[in-house]
Design a protein around this motif. Structure first.
Motif, PDB file in Angstrom:
ATOM      1  N   SER A  35       0.802  -1.224   0.000  1.00 35.11           N
ATOM      2  CA  SER A  35       0.000   0.000   0.000  1.00 35.11           C
ATOM      3  C   SER A  35       0.834   1.274   0.000  1.00 35.11           C
ATOM      4  N   THR A  36       2.156   1.129   0.061  1.00 35.21           N
ATOM      5  CA  THR A  36       2.999   2.330   0.183  1.00 35.21           C
ATOM      6  C   THR A  36       4.016   2.492  -0.938  1.00 35.21           C
ATOM      7  N   ALA A  37       4.079   1.531  -1.856  1.00 37.12           N
ATOM      8  CA  ALA A  37       5.133   1.548  -2.870  1.00 37.12           C
ATOM      9  C   ALA A  37       4.602   1.891  -4.257  1.00 37.12           C
ATOM     10  N   GLN A  38       3.708   2.877  -4.335  1.00 37.02           N
ATOM     11  CA  GLN A  38       3.169   3.255  -5.639  1.00 37.02           C
ATOM     12  C   GLN A  38       4.260   3.794  -6.571  1.00 37.02           C
ATOM     13  N   GLY A  39       5.310   4.355  -5.975  1.00 39.67           N
ATOM     14  CA  GLY A  39       6.417   4.853  -6.782  1.00 39.67           C
ATOM     15  C   GLY A  39       7.216   3.747  -7.437  1.00 39.67           C
ATOM     16  N   LEU A  40       6.957   2.511  -7.038  1.00 41.53           N
ATOM     17  CA  LEU A  40       7.663   1.374  -7.624  1.00 41.53           C
ATOM     18  C   LEU A  40       6.854   0.701  -8.727  1.00 41.53           C
ATOM     19  N   ASN A  41       5.743   1.316  -9.111  1.00 42.94           N
ATOM     20  CA  ASN A  41       4.949   0.764 -10.218  1.00 42.94           C
ATOM     21  C   ASN A  41       5.703   0.896 -11.536  1.00 42.94           C
TER      22      ASN A  41
END
Length: 312
Positions: A35-41
């Motif tokens: 839920s916290t790693a959207q920058g890793l998409n």
């Protein structure tokens, strides 16, 4: 007979210990970043959105496997007075190799080619050519970091193998260290090269590490423990990788490749170590000229194995 059963039971318990801890860390890191790693998409080859948290989990699990394998090897050598007390070298070597692979891969993943310039560098030749022209890519940085980690790890493994011997031949130790470094670095890179389709790199890690669990003898324990860690990490990360929810990226592929490479470099058989070195280097050089994906697609058995469990 009773003694043999006890030794087999102890060996199985140690393998399970490494496997469970590695699997637990892999799963917990990947899940905690959900839920916290959207920058890793990232967008994969199908155009689907996947997340690199799977690779971060694999890297964390690989490091845990290396640490735990080193701890158990050290405790075994301490309790067995007839064995050389060199387990700490294995732990240091495997931890350094996997950490170097994971960290270097993470830098490359986060950079996402931003420092490659107008013409993105591809493959070993591309990054070295860019470096020769004065352009430092994250790929070149990765080669330096993983290579340095592999070299130091190779020296540590050579020291591990020479422990308990009366003589230390400098030339033989240097060859041993260099060949071990080649095994570690080449397999770290090879797993990354195979990570072009969901599950491919993890299946390779599974297939190569599974037979290593049967490595015989006391000297084979480091290989067995590291193989158990590789196996556990691969199986834990495989379902989400196949379903294209996550991806390994350089972070996970380089880390688990380094872990597998260290397991191979620890093998007591010189023939196995030499075969691993030649196989790893040969496949990397071949990748500069041949497409692995095309070869796999044109080979029915490989194509069936490659597509097994993959999302349609």
């Amino acid at each position: 007979m009773a003694g043999t059963i006890m030794r087999v039971g102890l060996c199985a318990r140690r393998l399970a210990q490494v496997g469970l801890k590695a699997a637990g860390v892999t799963l917990s890191w990947s899940t905690s970043l959900k839920s916290t790693a959207q920058g890793l998409n990232r967008t994969n080859f199908h155009g689907r959105t996947v997340n690199l948290r799977g690779g971060v989990g694999v890297a964390a699990g690989s490091v845990m496997a290396a640490v735990e394998a080193g701890r158990l090897t050290r405790s075994a050598s301490t309790s067995d007075l007839s064995a050389p007390r060199s387990g700490s070298w294995v732990g240091l070597a495997s931890t350094l190799a996997t950490t170097a692979g994971g960290c270097a891969g993470l830098v490359d993943d986060l950079d996402a080619g931003a420092h490659d310039g107008d013409l993105p560098a591809k493959g070993l030749k591309g990054h070295l050519t860019a470096l020769a022209r004065g352009r430092v890519t994250t790929g070149a940085l990765k080669i330096a970091v993983i290579g340095s980690g592999a070299l130091v790890s190779g020296v540590l493994l050579a020291r591990h193998r020479s422990a308990g011997t009366d003589r230390c031949h400098l030339a033989a130790s240097a060859v041993d260290a260099a060949s071990s470094a080649v095994v570690i670095a080449s397999w770290a890179n090879l797993l990354n090269l195979l990570d072009l389709r969901p599950g491919r790199a993890l299946k390779t890690a599974f297939i190569v590490s599974a037979p290593l669990l049967t490595t015989p003898g006391h000297d084979g324990e480091p290989t067995r423990l590291l193989a158990a860690g590789t196996l556990a990490v691969s199986l834990t990360a495989l379902p989400e990788d196949l379903q294209e929810s996550t991806m390994l990226g350089d972070t996970g592929a380089n880390a688990v490749g380094a872990l597998l490479g260290t397991a191979l470099a620890c093998h007591p058989s010189r023939v196995v170590r030499a075969g691993a070195a030649l196989g790893g280097v040969g496949l990397i050089l071949a990748s500069e000229k041949v497409s692995f994906s095309r070869v796999i697609a044109d080979t029915p058995v490989l194509a069936a194995l490659d597509g097994l469990g993959r999302r349609p």
